[in-house]
Motif scaffolding. Structure first.
Motif, mmCIF file in Angstrom:
data_model
loop_
_atom_site.group_PDB
_atom_site.id
_atom_site.type_symbol
_atom_site.label_atom_id
_atom_site.label_comp_id
_atom_site.label_asym_id
_atom_site.label_seq_id
_atom_site.Cartn_x
_atom_site.Cartn_y
_atom_site.Cartn_z
ATOM 1 N N GLY A 102 5.620 6.336 1.348
ATOM 2 C CA GLY A 102 4.574 5.390 1.697
ATOM 3 C C GLY A 102 3.235 6.039 1.978
ATOM 4 N N TRP A 103 3.206 7.353 2.112
ATOM 5 C CA TRP A 103 1.952 8.075 2.332
ATOM 6 C C TRP A 103 1.593 8.935 1.129
ATOM 7 C CZ3 TRP A 103 -2.334 8.364 5.086
ATOM 8 C CH2 TRP A 103 -3.092 9.536 5.038
ATOM 9 N N HIS A 104 2.559 9.686 0.615
ATOM 10 C CA HIS A 104 2.310 10.552 -0.529
ATOM 11 C C HIS A 104 2.283 9.748 -1.823
ATOM 12 C CE1 HIS A 104 4.257 13.396 2.434
ATOM 13 N NE2 HIS A 104 3.088 13.963 2.208
ATOM 14 N N GLY A 105 1.602 10.292 -2.825
ATOM 15 C CA GLY A 105 1.524 9.641 -4.120
ATOM 16 C C GLY A 105 0.083 9.407 -4.543
ATOM 17 N N HIS B 174 -0.579 17.274 11.409
ATOM 18 C CA HIS B 174 0.311 16.237 11.927
ATOM 19 C C HIS B 174 -0.274 15.511 13.131
ATOM 20 C CE1 HIS B 174 3.743 16.904 9.285
ATOM 21 N NE2 HIS B 174 3.457 18.189 9.351
ATOM 22 N N LEU B 175 -1.098 16.192 13.928
ATOM 23 C CA LEU B 175 -1.675 15.532 15.095
ATOM 24 C C LEU B 175 -2.833 14.615 14.721
ATOM 25 C CD1 LEU B 175 -1.656 18.459 17.685
ATOM 26 C CD2 LEU B 175 -0.105 16.501 17.582
ATOM 27 N N ALA B 176 -3.608 15.004 13.688
ATOM 28 C CA ALA B 176 -4.790 14.221 13.314
ATOM 29 C C ALA B 176 -4.537 13.272 12.155
ATOM 30 C CB ALA B 176 -5.942 15.167 12.953
ATOM 31 N N SER B 177 -3.357 13.308 11.567
ATOM 32 C CA SER B 177 -3.094 12.494 10.386
ATOM 33 C C SER B 177 -3.034 11.012 10.741
ATOM 34 C CB SER B 177 -1.772 12.918 9.736
ATOM 35 O OG SER B 177 -1.450 12.046 8.669
ATOM 36 N N PRO B 178 -3.629 10.142 9.886
ATOM 37 C CA PRO B 178 -3.549 8.700 10.123
ATOM 38 C C PRO B 178 -2.297 8.061 9.540
ATOM 39 C CG PRO B 178 -4.958 9.131 8.248
ATOM 40 C CD PRO B 178 -4.505 10.484 8.764
ATOM 41 N N ARG B 179 -1.304 8.853 9.160
ATOM 42 C CA ARG B 179 -0.113 8.296 8.538
ATOM 43 C C ARG B 179 0.542 7.273 9.458
ATOM 44 N NH1 ARG B 179 2.592 14.008 6.449
ATOM 45 N NH2 ARG B 179 0.630 14.937 5.764
ATOM 46 N N PRO B 180 0.882 6.103 8.926
ATOM 47 C CA PRO B 180 1.498 5.063 9.757
ATOM 48 C C PRO B 180 2.973 5.339 9.989
ATOM 49 C CG PRO B 180 1.328 4.321 7.492
ATOM 50 C CD PRO B 180 0.659 5.673 7.545
ATOM 51 N N GLY B 181 3.552 4.575 10.920
ATOM 52 C CA GLY B 181 4.992 4.640 11.124
ATOM 53 C C GLY B 181 5.362 5.461 12.335
ATOM 54 N N PRO B 182 6.625 5.370 12.778
ATOM 55 C CA PRO B 182 7.086 6.114 13.947
ATOM 56 C C PRO B 182 7.212 7.600 13.660
ATOM 57 C CG PRO B 182 8.915 4.990 12.880
ATOM 58 C CD PRO B 182 7.669 4.537 12.171
ATOM 59 N N LEU B 183 7.365 8.346 14.718
ATOM 60 C CA LEU B 183 7.521 9.789 14.594
ATOM 61 C C LEU B 183 8.752 10.100 13.762
ATOM 62 C CD1 LEU B 183 6.463 12.567 15.452
ATOM 63 C CD2 LEU B 183 7.966 12.429 17.444
ATOM 64 N N ASP B 184 8.568 10.911 12.741
ATOM 65 C CA ASP B 184 9.645 11.251 11.815
ATOM 66 C C ASP B 184 10.065 12.696 12.063
ATOM 67 O OD1 ASP B 184 11.349 11.750 9.747
ATOM 68 O OD2 ASP B 184 10.042 10.969 8.170
#
Length: 353
Positions: free
Chosen positions: A65-68, A202-212
């Motif tokens: 959902g983030w990569h691509g 990983h701290l500044a990324s706007p990627r959505p979703g819970p901690l993976d």
């Protein structure tokens, strides 16, 4: 009567202290060994990554959902010439926030490629090749790579889409040109500090979703860090591979500049007057490094160069070439030459056909 618990210093369990010491020792040992054995380290990381993908194929799949591939400007007209942006190592996602709108305003259709950037650069390039047929194929597409993203672009063009004296390994849009921005074509020693860039990613990324818990592993096991080191097997092979004459190449490199000469002299004199001779020596060393040697702070001008292409040099930091630090800052200095180059290629395209 036993003493009350309050006021007693809290002691760590013995097993926890032993575990922490063991982990620290193993980490230091691995760091020392990998520094002297980069090829074996790269092979070992690759094998571990392959095994993880075999054990957890779904969890380790990059299509999360983030990569691509993603459109930055879905309202662009269908005839707009397409541009694909490729980010660099441990990039949290905001590097294009100034360049992408400028491209859209100039009439280009802007795509963005996101990939697990800690994995080997060859694996990242194969991931781009897998998604390449999703891009519009009715006109040439220009690749713009920042930092390590430029190496992904070079690897894709020279190995996959337009290999010299060989058939293409992937179908789809032809590449109409490649623009490298702050790309370490000859490698960078700063790649050894990848762990700090990984934390920023990983701290500044706007990627959505819970901690993976598998996000860090899915992003790669640090193979890219080894590929980026000067003299790595990857860079030696890439730089020895011929570049297709039909694909123009443009390089933008950054150069940090220090304060004016009189200001630096005043700082040195103040340090001496204050009795801090070591500070004066540090300022002297910094003054000597700024410019050609230090480049943009991460990539030297020598590393940005390729044999047949001289870079366009702008006075900026590695990210500052295309990204403002503050909203009120002037336009980053690499954006104008990028737009000029794109327009020149676009104007020359009918003639080339």
């Amino acid at each position: 009567m036993p003493a009350p618990l309050q006021g007693r210093p809290r002691r760590w369990p013995r097993w926890l202290a032993i575990t922490l010491v063991a982990v620290a020792t193993l980490t230091l040992g691995w760091t020392w060994w990998s520094r002297d054995n980069p090829r074996a380290d790269r092979q070992l990381r690759g094998l571990v990554s392959q095994q993880l993908h075999a054990w957890f194929p779904t969890a380790m799949a990059p299509d999360d959902g983030w990569h691509g591939l993603y459109r930055r400007d879905p309202q662009a007209p269908p005839q707009a010439p397409p541009v694909l942006l490729i980010h660099g190592l441990d990039e949290p996602g905001d590097i294009w926030d100034d360049l992408a709108p400028a491209l859209t305003q100039a009439g280009f259709a802007v795509w963005e490629f996101r990939y697990p950037n800690d994995q080997g650069i060859d694996r990242s390039t194969a991931y781009l090749a897998r998604h390449w047929p999703e891009l519009p194929a009715d006109q040439p597409l220009v690749l713009i790579g920042h930092s390590m993203g430029g190496l992904v672009a070079r690897e894709f063009v020279s190995r996959w889409r337009h290999p010299v004296a060989a058939s293409p390994r992937v179908a789809g849009a032809p590449v109409g040109g490649v623009i490298l921005v702050g790309t370490p074509n000859q490698g960078s020693e700063w790649a050894r500090l990848r762990i700090w860039l990984e934390l920023r990613d990983h701290l500044a990324s706007p990627r959505p979703g819970p901690l993976d818990p598998l996000a860090g592993l899915r992003d790669g096991l640090g193979e890219a860090k080894i590929d980026l080191l000067p003299g790595s097997d990857f860079l030696m092979e890439l730089n020895a591979r011929p570049w297709p004459a039909t694909v123009p190449l443009f390089i933008v490199a950054g150069r940090l500049i220090g304060p004016p000469g009189e200001r630096m002299a005043d700082l040195k004199a103040a340090a001496v007057a204050a009795g801090v001779g070591e500070l004066a020596q540090e300022l002297e060393a910094l003054d000597a490094q700024l410019g050609e040697g230090l480049g943009d702070g991460l990539v030297s001008l020598e590393s940005a160069r390729l044999t047949a292409v001289a870079p366009r040099v702008v006075n900026a930091s590695h990210r500052g070439m295309i990204r403002r630090l503050f909203a009120a800052d002037p336009e980053p200095p690499a954006i104008a030459p990028i737009l000029t180059t794109l327009r020149q290629w676009q104007a020359a395209e009918p003639t080339a056909k």
